[in-house]
Design an enzyme around this catalytic site. Structure first.
Site, PDB file in Angstrom:
ATOM      1  CB  SER A  45      36.944  77.915  47.620  1.00 40.57           C
ATOM      2  OG  SER A  45      36.120  76.889  47.092  1.00 40.57           O
ATOM      3  CD  GLU A 114      31.572  86.101  47.801  1.00 44.59           C
ATOM      4  OE1 GLU A 114      32.079  87.144  48.271  1.00 44.59           O
ATOM      5  OE2 GLU A 114      32.176  85.019  47.708  1.00 44.59           O
ATOM      6  CD  GLU A 181      32.130  81.692  53.949  1.00 43.85           C
ATOM      7  OE1 GLU A 181      31.733  81.865  52.777  1.00 43.85           O
ATOM      8  OE2 GLU A 181      33.299  81.385  54.243  1.00 43.85           O
TER       9      GLU A 181
HETATM   10  O1  KIV Z   1      33.826  79.232  47.037  1.00 46.39           O
HETATM   11  C1  KIV Z   1      33.389  78.506  47.945  1.00 46.39           C
HETATM   12  O2  KIV Z   1      33.886  77.404  48.204  1.00 46.39           O
HETATM   13  C2  KIV Z   1      32.258  79.007  48.715  1.00 46.39           C
HETATM   14  C3  KIV Z   1      31.902  78.249  49.950  1.00 46.39           C
HETATM   15  C4  KIV Z   1      32.893  78.498  51.012  1.00 46.39           C
HETATM   16  C5  KIV Z   1      30.535  78.564  50.392  1.00 46.39           C
HETATM   17  O3  KIV Z   1      31.667  79.980  48.363  1.00 46.39           O
END
Ligand code: KIV
Length: 263
Positions: A45, A114, A181
């Site tokens: 993220s 993932e 998620e």
């Molecule tokens: O990249 C991220 O912040 C995540 C979370 C939203 C679980 O994978």
């Protein structure tokens, strides 16, 4: 490190909740560790909240290692999770292992990837070689361009059954953690109950073993906060006020004081 992992396993066994937050640099990782968080996630993220991209697709392994190293230096007792970015692990179990090793060398305790059943071989390959893997299921943001939007997962009976089966297979293959998620609360509760390993949730209700949120959402710094998140302070306002006050002080000649006053 095994002491940190033991804490997570013990907490799950005792039904005690664990909290994680994303971290991308030393300063905030240090504050989160001081605050007593149980884990820090160097999430991909960062492509969105740090780099200003529209999704997580554009971040690469080198960048993830760079941020992981900063976070690991401040982590203390927090378990450090780091994301394998898109394109760094899906090709083969060997590719997943090589990229995981790069994140471990940068300081990660656990790598996160993932996917569901299609990742079982890679999870097993890495786990058999001593790598702690967290399997991220449900809404998997790296695939957003396939769907065209971020969508909740596990809403139909078929999807829910698939998710449950994938979670069981991944844990059996050696995943040390699962992350769910944006899945329905009852489904997350069921997977958590049946999982031998700690389950982390985001947008999946209160019944998972642990919760994770994006740091910028917790601090109220995000431009848009997902509905399931909560800002625990109005950070954007506080930071903007401080910066405005500083700029005003300079413009009005109130800062800095005469050099003599600080010598
Ligand atoms: O990249 C991220 O912040 C995540 C979370 C939203 C679980 O994978």
């Amino acid at each position: 490190m095994s002491k940190k992992l033991d804490v997570w396993r013990r907490y799950k066994a005792e039904g005690r909740k664990l909290s994680l937050v994303t971290a991308y640099d030393y300063a905030f990782a240090h504050l989160a560790a001081q605050a007593g968080l149980d884990g820090l996630l160097v999430g991909d993220s960062l492509a969105m909240v740090v780099q200003g991209q529209t999704d997580t697709v554009g971040v690469d392994l080198h960048t993830m290692c760079y941020h992981t190293a900063m976070v690991a230096r401040a982590a203390g007792d927090c378990l450090v999770f780091a994301d394998l970015p898109l394109g760094s692990y899906e090709g083969s179990p060997t590719q997943a292992w090589e990229s995981s090793v790069a994140l471990l060398k940068a300081g990660a305790d656990v790598v996160k990837l993932e996917g569901g059943a299609e990742m079982v071989d890679s999870v097993a390959f890495c786990a058999q070689r001593g790598i702690n893997v967290c399997a991220h299921l449900g809404l998997t943001p790296q695939r957003v361009r396939q769907w065209g939007r971020f969508r909740r997962a596990g809403k139909t009976a078929d999807e829910a059954a698939q998710l449950e089966a994938d979670a069981a297979r991944l844990a059996q293959a050696g995943a040390a953690f699962l992350l769910l998620e944006a899945v329905p609360q009852e489904l997350a509760a069921r997977i958590t109950r049946n999982s031998p390993v700690p389950v982390i949730g985001i947008g999946a209700g209160p019944d998972t073993d642990a919760q994770v949120l994006v740091l910028h959402d917790v601090l109220g710094l995000s431009e848009r906060t997902p509905r399931f998140a909560r800002a625990f302070m109005q950070g954007a306002e506080i930071v903007t006020d401080a910066l405005r006050n500083y700029a005003d002080a300079v413009r009005l000649g109130h800062f800095p004081p005469d050099a003599g006053a600080t010598d």
